[in-house]
Design an enzyme around this catalytic site. Structure first.
Site, short mmCIF file in Angstrom:
data_model
loop_
_atom_site.label_atom_id
_atom_site.label_comp_id
_atom_site.label_asym_id
_atom_site.label_seq_id
_atom_site.Cartn_x
_atom_site.Cartn_y
_atom_site.Cartn_z
N THR A 119 0.88 -1.12 0.05
CA THR A 119 0.05 -0.07 -0.09
C THR A 119 0.93 1.31 -0.06
O THR A 119 1.93 1.22 0.64
CB THR A 119 -0.92 -0.12 1.27
OG1 THR A 119 -1.65 -1.37 1.25
CG2 THR A 119 -1.65 1.27 1.45
N VAL A 120 0.34 2.23 -0.74
CA VAL A 120 1.11 3.64 -0.36
C VAL A 120 0.09 4.66 0.22
O VAL A 120 -1.08 4.66 -0.12
CB VAL A 120 1.61 3.95 -1.94
CG1 VAL A 120 2.63 3.33 -2.39
CG2 VAL A 120 0.45 4.24 -2.76
N MET A 162 0.77 2.97 6.43
CA MET A 162 0.32 1.78 5.36
C MET A 162 1.13 0.35 5.96
O MET A 162 1.76 0.35 6.91
CB MET A 162 0.71 2.07 3.85
CG MET A 162 2.21 2.02 3.69
SD MET A 162 2.57 3.16 2.33
CE MET A 162 3.93 1.96 1.68
#
Length: 536
Positions: free
Chosen positions: A356-357, A437
């Site tokens: 995830t970013v 994240m």
């Protein structure tokens, strides 16, 4: 050329909090942060900067997200907070029976079966249309340029690229994965830190998305390409699934924690787990951060909240209990009462009985954005649409094949979702966006960052630098290497099963931007990745 290892850092270094007045972009990749700042300087607002940064991250950090992923956003505009859920549903043709007919007892990790409708391109277009100042063609241009002309890989990026290559070489050997290798291992050579990588397919796709306001992706040429490759490989996703998708504007959920309102996206996201844990924790007093009792209570509260979340969270309309019931103070009281002096083995509660970013942006006008997007596991499903650079997510892997489970697989249903943006307000005014994240670490990171800020008065950089813990299952708690050893031993005496993690990257990568009463922005960015803050 000087010879060195870009991943070798034998000495401790320190990052300082970044201050600015006119605008700030914080994310995990310096090139993406600078792209967002460039858009701000061209007259764009925080929303334009968030979109530019997000699109850029699909190119400069494809190990964590892609054009074929999902996105969520919390947007502060004119003293109001808006929530956007742009996670896509399962295809209409999929079912528990259809998956089991393919020989699976659970949703596989790779291939077409775990692919759900991607929501990221629609999120960009939707945010741009409602709140943006610049045309999408201008906002996506930095991402297009990097894809077309190439860029040098940063150290953490190169590390995860290598990890994915080794994994995919063993597990993704079918013809449906060939285009991943063509795109990300060009000429059969794994790119390393400092090597230039480019993808004309990415550039062409991003240009089509920009020029059509994402229509091409859902109802045009790109949709046709996705549909054709899915059919060729026996996938469930169709162009009809793509055409039916629209992002959903949602009312964010919050709990009040010691005078601050902590905001998350409602289910199907897991942000509510962070809110449930904070609801439990606000009933305790914490005199200091680095004490055995502080960590013990944090861990126990998180275990209880996570166990409830994993049982109940799914598409909001199909939950067997409501978000309001899970966030009720009375329910938090019953869960808090379970926390004693020893580590417990958590079980789900019944609220009806009483991963995830990430990026954060801010501009000089007061607008702020908390934005997150992901392919779920690294590069996602391993499926890349030929010639497009579109990596398809494997978000459907989170579905259960148990017909009795709240998060059971159903056609057109959105699964339990790990990616969560966070936002903090006080007395109706924005404090700012924050996020950590990293899969199921995310709500745990949110709780730790919020408490570091509110309970222990750490600045945004120190809030992110503090050593983290992560509950994984039962009584097992993983600790970062720089976690105080004497506290780890004390937690073991309370019954926690302590494991020391070999790498810090599994504890999430966060960003924070706070705004003070004078409009001054202060930001922190995570040392656990290649991140930086771009500001002016």
């Amino acid at each position: 050329m000087v010879n060195y290892d870009a991943m070798e850092y034998p000495y401790a270094s320190r990052r300082m909090t970044t201050f600015a007045k006119n605008g700030m972009v914080a994310t995990s990749q310096p090139l993406a942060a600078q792209a967002g700042l460039d858009i701000l300087k061209k007259g764009g607002n925080a929303i334009d900067a968030a979109i530019a940064t997000a699109a850029c991250l699909t190119v400069v950090e494809p190990t964590s997200n892609g054009i074929g992923g999902d996105a969520f956003a919390l947007v502060w505009v004119k003293d109001e907070l808006y929530g956007l859920n742009s996670s896509g549903p399962a295809p209409q043709s999929i079912s528990i029976e259809a998956v089991k007919a393919k020989g699976h007892e659970e949703i596989p990790t790779y291939g077409w079966t775990p692919v759900t409708v991607p929501g990221a391109p629609a999120a960009w277009a939707t945010l741009s249309k409602r709140f943006g100042k610049l045309p999408l063609t201008e906002v996506l241009q930095p991402a297009i340029d990097y894809a077309e002309n190439g860029y040098p890989l940063s150290p953490t990026l190169a590390h995860y690229w290598s990890v994915a290559y080794k994994k995919f070489s063993k597990l993704c050997t079918g013809p449906e994965f060939a285009h991943w290798f063509e795109t990300f291992i060009p000429g059969g050579k794994l790119p390393k830190a400092g090597d230039i990588w480019k993808s004309p397919g990415h550039a062409a796709t991003l240009r089509q998305i920009a020029e059509s306001n994402a229509e091409s992706f859902y109802r045009g040429e790109l949709a046709e390409k996705i549909d054709a490759f899915s059919k060729e490989c026996g996938g469930f996703l169709t162009k009809e699934d793509l055409a039916a998708f629209e992002p959903e504007w949602v009312k964010p959920l919050s709990v009040n924690y010691r005078g601050y309102d902590v905001w998350e996206i409602p289910p199907n996201g897991q942000g509510m787990i962070a809110l449930m844990a904070l609801n439990i924790l606000k009933g305790f007093d914490f005199d200091a951060k680095d004490t055995t009792e502080t960590y013990h209570k944090q861990i126990e509260a998180m275990k209880l909240a996570f166990t409830d979340g994993l049982k109940y969270i799914t598409e909001s309309g199909q939950m067997s209990v409501t978000a309001e019931e899970l966030l009720a103070d009375e329910y938090a009281d019953t869960r808090r009462a379970l926390i004693g002096s020893e580590a417990l083995t958590p079980e789900p509660g019944n609220p009806r009985s009483s991963g995830t970013v990430y990026l954060a942006t801010a501009d000089g006008e007061g607008n702020m954005v908390s934005f997150i997007q992901s392919n779920y596991m690294g590069f996602g499903s391993g499926v890349v649409i030929p010639g497009t650079g579109i990596s398809m997510q494997n978000r459907g892997h989170n579905f259960s094949l148990d017909p009795a489970h709240d998060n059971r697989l159903e056609p057109g249903k959105r699964t339990f979702h790990t990616i969560i943006p966070g936002f903090l307000t006080k007395d109706g005014k924005a404090v700012g966006p924050f996020g950590v994240m990293g899969g199921f670490m995310q709500p745990q990171g949110h709780v730790q960052v919020v408490m570091n800020t509110i309970d222990f008065h750490l600045n945004p950089q120190a809030s992110l630098d503090a050593p983290r813990w992560q509950w994984t299952e039962g009584k097992v708690v993983e600790l970062e290497r720089h976690f105080p050893e004497h506290l780890a031993l004390a937690l073991e005496r309370k019954g926690h099963q302590i494991k020391w993690a070999s790498l810090g990257n599994y504890f999430g990568r966060g960003q924070i931007i706070w705004r003070d009463e004078n409009g001054v922005l202060s930001g922190g960015t995570d040392m656990r990745t290649d991140s930086s803050i771009a500001a002016w």
